[in-house]
Design a protein around this motif. Structure first.
Motif, PDB file in Angstrom:
ATOM      1  N   SER A 119      -3.492 -10.160  23.110  1.00 37.39           N
ATOM      2  CA  SER A 119      -4.137  -8.948  22.595  1.00 37.39           C
ATOM      3  C   SER A 119      -4.430  -8.979  21.099  1.00 37.39           C
ATOM      4  CB  SER A 119      -3.263  -7.720  22.904  1.00 37.39           C
ATOM      5  OG  SER A 119      -1.965  -7.890  22.391  1.00 37.39           O
ATOM      6  N   LEU A 120      -3.827  -9.871  20.337  1.00 34.58           N
ATOM      7  CA  LEU A 120      -4.130  -9.958  18.912  1.00 34.58           C
ATOM      8  C   LEU A 120      -5.358 -10.829  18.684  1.00 34.58           C
ATOM      9  CD1 LEU A 120      -0.521 -10.465  17.461  1.00 34.58           C
ATOM     10  CD2 LEU A 120      -1.849  -8.346  17.524  1.00 34.58           C
ATOM     11  N   GLN A 121      -6.040 -10.613  17.566  1.00 38.62           N
ATOM     12  CA  GLN A 121      -7.252 -11.363  17.263  1.00 38.62           C
ATOM     13  C   GLN A 121      -6.923 -12.825  16.966  1.00 38.62           C
ATOM     14  OE1 GLN A 121      -9.298  -9.452  14.012  1.00 38.62           O
ATOM     15  NE2 GLN A 121      -9.059  -7.402  14.903  1.00 38.62           N
ATOM     16  N   ASP A 122      -7.675 -13.740  17.562  1.00 34.58           N
ATOM     17  CA  ASP A 122      -7.573 -15.185  17.283  1.00 34.58           C
ATOM     18  C   ASP A 122      -6.167 -15.739  17.488  1.00 34.58           C
ATOM     19  OD1 ASP A 122     -10.292 -15.191  16.441  1.00 34.58           O
ATOM     20  OD2 ASP A 122      -9.658 -14.467  14.467  1.00 34.58           O
ATOM     21  N   VAL A 123      -5.384 -15.119  18.350  1.00 33.30           N
ATOM     22  CA  VAL A 123      -3.988 -15.509  18.481  1.00 33.30           C
ATOM     23  C   VAL A 123      -3.852 -16.697  19.414  1.00 33.30           C
ATOM     24  CG1 VAL A 123      -3.382 -14.043  20.445  1.00 33.30           C
ATOM     25  CG2 VAL A 123      -1.662 -14.569  18.708  1.00 33.30           C
ATOM     26  N   THR A 124      -2.857 -17.543  19.113  1.00 35.82           N
ATOM     27  CA  THR A 124      -2.452 -18.650  19.993  1.00 35.82           C
ATOM     28  C   THR A 124      -0.927 -18.643  20.057  1.00 35.82           C
ATOM     29  OG1 THR A 124      -2.242 -20.264  18.196  1.00 35.82           O
ATOM     30  CG2 THR A 124      -4.428 -20.040  19.226  1.00 35.82           C
ATOM     31  N   PRO A 125      -0.343 -19.288  21.062  1.00 34.64           N
ATOM     32  CA  PRO A 125       1.121 -19.387  21.086  1.00 34.64           C
ATOM     33  C   PRO A 125       1.683 -20.010  19.815  1.00 34.64           C
ATOM     34  CG  PRO A 125       0.229 -19.991  23.214  1.00 34.64           C
ATOM     35  CD  PRO A 125      -0.944 -19.824  22.298  1.00 34.64           C
ATOM     36  N   PHE A 126       0.943 -20.961  19.232  1.00 37.37           N
ATOM     37  CA  PHE A 126       1.413 -21.569  17.988  1.00 37.37           C
ATOM     38  C   PHE A 126       1.510 -20.536  16.875  1.00 37.37           C
ATOM     39  CE2 PHE A 126       0.195 -23.384  13.835  1.00 37.37           C
ATOM     40  CZ  PHE A 126       1.299 -24.203  13.613  1.00 37.37           C
ATOM     41  N   LEU A 127       0.493 -19.705  16.724  1.00 33.28           N
ATOM     42  CA  LEU A 127       0.497 -18.687  15.668  1.00 33.28           C
ATOM     43  C   LEU A 127       1.570 -17.628  15.927  1.00 33.28           C
ATOM     44  CD1 LEU A 127      -3.330 -18.235  15.023  1.00 33.28           C
ATOM     45  CD2 LEU A 127      -1.652 -19.412  13.573  1.00 33.28           C
ATOM     46  N   ILE A 128       1.830 -17.316  17.190  1.00 34.31           N
ATOM     47  CA  ILE A 128       2.930 -16.400  17.509  1.00 34.31           C
ATOM     48  C   ILE A 128       4.252 -17.018  17.047  1.00 34.31           C
ATOM     49  CG2 ILE A 128       4.296 -15.422  19.393  1.00 34.31           C
ATOM     50  CD1 ILE A 128       1.832 -13.807  18.926  1.00 34.31           C
ATOM     51  N   ILE A 156      15.385 -21.131  12.051  1.00 34.09           N
ATOM     52  CA  ILE A 156      14.554 -20.085  12.655  1.00 34.09           C
ATOM     53  C   ILE A 156      13.080 -20.436  12.525  1.00 34.09           C
ATOM     54  CG2 ILE A 156      13.797 -17.684  12.335  1.00 34.09           C
ATOM     55  CD1 ILE A 156      16.744 -17.028  11.648  1.00 34.09           C
ATOM     56  N   PHE A 157      12.671 -20.906  11.350  1.00 33.52           N
ATOM     57  CA  PHE A 157      11.270 -21.279  11.146  1.00 33.52           C
ATOM     58  C   PHE A 157      10.872 -22.455  12.031  1.00 33.52           C
ATOM     59  CE2 PHE A 157       8.262 -24.083   8.836  1.00 33.52           C
ATOM     60  CZ  PHE A 157       7.135 -23.291   8.960  1.00 33.52           C
ATOM     61  N   VAL A 158      11.682 -23.506  12.008  1.00 33.04           N
ATOM     62  CA  VAL A 158      11.344 -24.702  12.783  1.00 33.04           C
ATOM     63  C   VAL A 158      11.333 -24.392  14.279  1.00 33.04           C
ATOM     64  CG1 VAL A 158      12.144 -27.025  13.408  1.00 33.04           C
ATOM     65  CG2 VAL A 158      12.154 -26.303  11.020  1.00 33.04           C
ATOM     66  N   GLY A 159      12.287 -23.576  14.742  1.00 36.26           N
ATOM     67  CA  GLY A 159      12.319 -23.206  16.155  1.00 36.26           C
ATOM     68  C   GLY A 159      11.072 -22.460  16.583  1.00 36.26           C
ATOM     69  N   THR A 199       4.136 -24.657  19.346  1.00 32.69           N
ATOM     70  CA  THR A 199       3.379 -25.884  19.585  1.00 32.69           C
ATOM     71  C   THR A 199       3.574 -26.391  21.010  1.00 32.69           C
ATOM     72  OG1 THR A 199       3.648 -26.493  17.245  1.00 32.69           O
ATOM     73  CG2 THR A 199       3.002 -28.240  18.770  1.00 32.69           C
ATOM     74  N   ILE A 200       4.813 -26.448  21.446  1.00 24.24           N
ATOM     75  CA  ILE A 200       5.127 -27.004  22.769  1.00 24.24           C
ATOM     76  C   ILE A 200       4.602 -26.114  23.894  1.00 24.24           C
ATOM     77  CG2 ILE A 200       7.074 -27.466  24.336  1.00 24.24           C
ATOM     78  CD1 ILE A 200       8.521 -28.659  21.926  1.00 24.24           C
ATOM     79  N   SER A 201       4.668 -24.804  23.699  1.00 24.88           N
ATOM     80  CA  SER A 201       4.228 -23.906  24.763  1.00 24.88           C
ATOM     81  C   SER A 201       2.736 -24.046  25.041  1.00 24.88           C
ATOM     82  CB  SER A 201       4.562 -22.454  24.418  1.00 24.88           C
ATOM     83  OG  SER A 201       3.806 -22.009  23.302  1.00 24.88           O
ATOM     84  N   MET A 202       1.958 -24.488  24.065  1.00 28.51           N
ATOM     85  CA  MET A 202       0.523 -24.682  24.268  1.00 28.51           C
ATOM     86  C   MET A 202       0.243 -25.881  25.171  1.00 28.51           C
ATOM     87  SD  MET A 202      -0.992 -23.873  20.450  1.00 28.51           S
ATOM     88  CE  MET A 202      -2.693 -23.978  21.000  1.00 28.51           C
ATOM     89  N   VAL A 203       1.206 -26.811  25.271  1.00 27.51           N
ATOM     90  CA  VAL A 203       1.008 -28.026  26.059  1.00 27.51           C
ATOM     91  C   VAL A 203       1.818 -27.998  27.353  1.00 27.51           C
ATOM     92  CG1 VAL A 203       1.150 -30.544  26.040  1.00 27.51           C
ATOM     93  CG2 VAL A 203       0.616 -29.307  23.917  1.00 27.51           C
ATOM     94  N   TRP A 204       3.086 -27.634  27.248  1.00 28.21           N
ATOM     95  CA  TRP A 204       3.994 -27.716  28.391  1.00 28.21           C
ATOM     96  C   TRP A 204       4.475 -26.347  28.897  1.00 28.21           C
ATOM     97  CZ3 TRP A 204       5.049 -31.605  24.474  1.00 28.21           C
ATOM     98  CH2 TRP A 204       4.617 -32.866  24.861  1.00 28.21           C
ATOM     99  N   GLY A 205       4.034 -25.289  28.288  1.00 23.33           N
ATOM    100  CA  GLY A 205       4.339 -23.961  28.790  1.00 23.33           C
ATOM    101  C   GLY A 205       5.781 -23.539  28.586  1.00 23.33           C
TER     102      GLY A 205
END
Length: 450
Positions: free
Chosen positions: A36-45, A348-351, A357-363
């Motif tokens: 629902s956010l503009q231009d959002v991806t799992p990576f940006l979340i 926290i940042f790295v996690g 990143t991983i969720s975009m490829v492997w869910g």
């Protein structure tokens, strides 16, 4: 504790809880806005969730050192003001993920943890300092639990912008508390047991045992943050929970896991089985991640995995700071805790970034497997930890005549049964000790105290 110390403990714990509550409330909510956010991806979340950890890690030690020079209250009030501004920017983002990331990053810049602990040390007597620190520490755990419950509720009523407005309002309430409720110390010192001292950074960063603990807390919070990039989605999309009802999962899991973690803490500390229980708790994390990754579409296995994770998490959150105190020397404890906290926020940042990143490829399953891999890595590192000594830190205010001859006083104190380490801070007129409580001759120690 006297009335000033009680007021200090309650006020600073409230301020700290307000800030942590504001940071954590977004954790169970933001992943639900992937569509629902503009231009959002799992990576940006993931970046939005974790970016405050990056800026918090970057600013915490510098602001702690700055508070030694310009005073605790100006740094804390300034940090809370920055936090409020960051919340307002995120609240006004109008569904723009980049502005939300910016707001979260600015929130993290208001890093007041080190200055808050130093202010608590300034306002409490040596014999009560540990109690006040523990009270403030308890507020963090309470804030996390409340955030997991309140975040989804507020989101259902007002949307994500409402959460950020609430965080800004709490920061402003914190400023009022600091300004009008918390006493102003007559003098401020660089307390070796509670503050960050630049000269002790190198010893804290070159102690192999402390580095293993720092890496451990880094990995623990990386796993926790990664999990929360997908758990809210699991509850909504795979288990059928409406967002407003997510608290019905979080609350019982947190309460039961807390109850189950208490016997582990007692076994570790009272019966001195800390390394064994540490390894068991990391194994709980691994088992939880395997269960979550393989069974997240089924309610009972998912809840069991979630429960196992938080049993291990709660124990490790309580015991890792204790291990920092055990592995550090008596005069580097405060600095070592500052490095430890910086490692925690870095995780926290790295996690968040790794999970996005991983969720975009492997869910979802890929993110949960990542947690299992990180916990397994930690288990390998933790095996090499030495069994710590269970010495207690004790601070005594020295009589003036003993301050004049610090080297002779140190040697004399080391001859007292039960005293294992001594460091005298002339500017504070105190001696920092590590003692074996069962052996300590308190009567002999009283001779040196004012």
């Amino acid at each position: 504790m006297n009335s000033q110390e009680k007021r200090t403990a309650f006020s600073l714990a409230t301020v700290y809880a307000f800030r942590m509550l504001g940071l954590f409330m977004i954790l169970p909510v933001l992943p639900l806005y992937t569509d629902s956010l503009q231009d959002v991806t799992p990576f940006l979340i993931g970046v939005a969730i974790g970016v405050y950890g990056l800026t918090q890690a970057a600013f915490q030690i510098p602001l702690g050192l700055l508070s030694d020079k310009i005073g605790r209250k100006p740094v804390i009030i300034g940090g809370l003001a920055v936090f409020a501004i960051g919340g307002a920017i995120a609240a006004l983002a109008n569904d723009n993920i980049y502005l939300i990331i910016l707001g979260r990053a600015i929130q993290g810049m208001g890093a007041i943890a080190a200055a808050t602990m130093a202010l608590a040390a300034d306002l409490t007597r040596e014999e009560n300092r540990a109690k006040v620190m523990a009270f403030i520490g308890m507020s963090i755990g309470l804030a996390f639990m409340l955030a997991m419950i309140l975040g989804p509720l507020i989101n259902s009523w007002t949307g994500i912008s409402g959460i950020f407005w609430v965080t800004s309002m709490m920061a402003l309430c914190g400023i009022i508390l600091i300004r009008y409720t918390v006493p102003t110390p007559a003098t401020s010192f660089s307390h070796r047991d509670a503050g960050i001292i630049s000269g002790y950074l190198k010893p804290a960063l070159t102690n192999p045992s402390l580095l293993r603990i720092d890496l451990g807390v880094f990995l623990l919070h990386a796993i926790m943050t990664a999990n929360f990039t997908v758990i809210p989605i699991i509850l909504r999309d795979h288990l059928g929970f409406e967002v407003i009802n997510h608290w019905k999962v979080y609350l019982p899991v947190f309460v039961v896991s807390f109850v189950l973690s208490v016997p582990l803490i007692i076994l570790a500390e009272k019966y001195r089985k800390i390394k064994s229980v540490l390894l068991i708790s990391i194994c709980l994390l691994i088992a939880a991640q395997i269960l979550l990754a393989s069974q997240f579409t089924m309610l009972e296995p998912m809840l069991l995995g979630f429960l196992l994770f938080f049993v291990g998490f709660n124990f490790l959150e309580a015991v890792l700071p204790s291990l920092v105190a055990k592995y550090s020397t008596v005069d580097t404890k405060g600095t070592a805790m500052g490095v430890f906290s910086t490692s925690q926020f870095s995780g926290i940042f790295v996690g968040g970034v790794l999970a996005g990143t991983i969720s975009m490829v492997w869910g979802i399953s890929g993110v949960l497997i990542l947690g299992g891999i990180l916990a397994s890595l930690w288990l390998l590192i933790a095996f090499s930890l030495p069994i710590p000594q269970f010495y207690k830190t004790k601070v005594i205010r020295l009589h003036a005549r003993f301050i004049k001859t610090p080297e002779d006083t140190s040697r004399a104190l080391l001859l007292i049964p039960g005293v294992k380490e001594v460091s005298i801070a002339i500017e504070e007129s105190v001696a920092y000790l590590k003692v074996e409580s069962k052996e300590l001759d308190n009567n002999a120690l009283k001779i040196y105290s004012s």
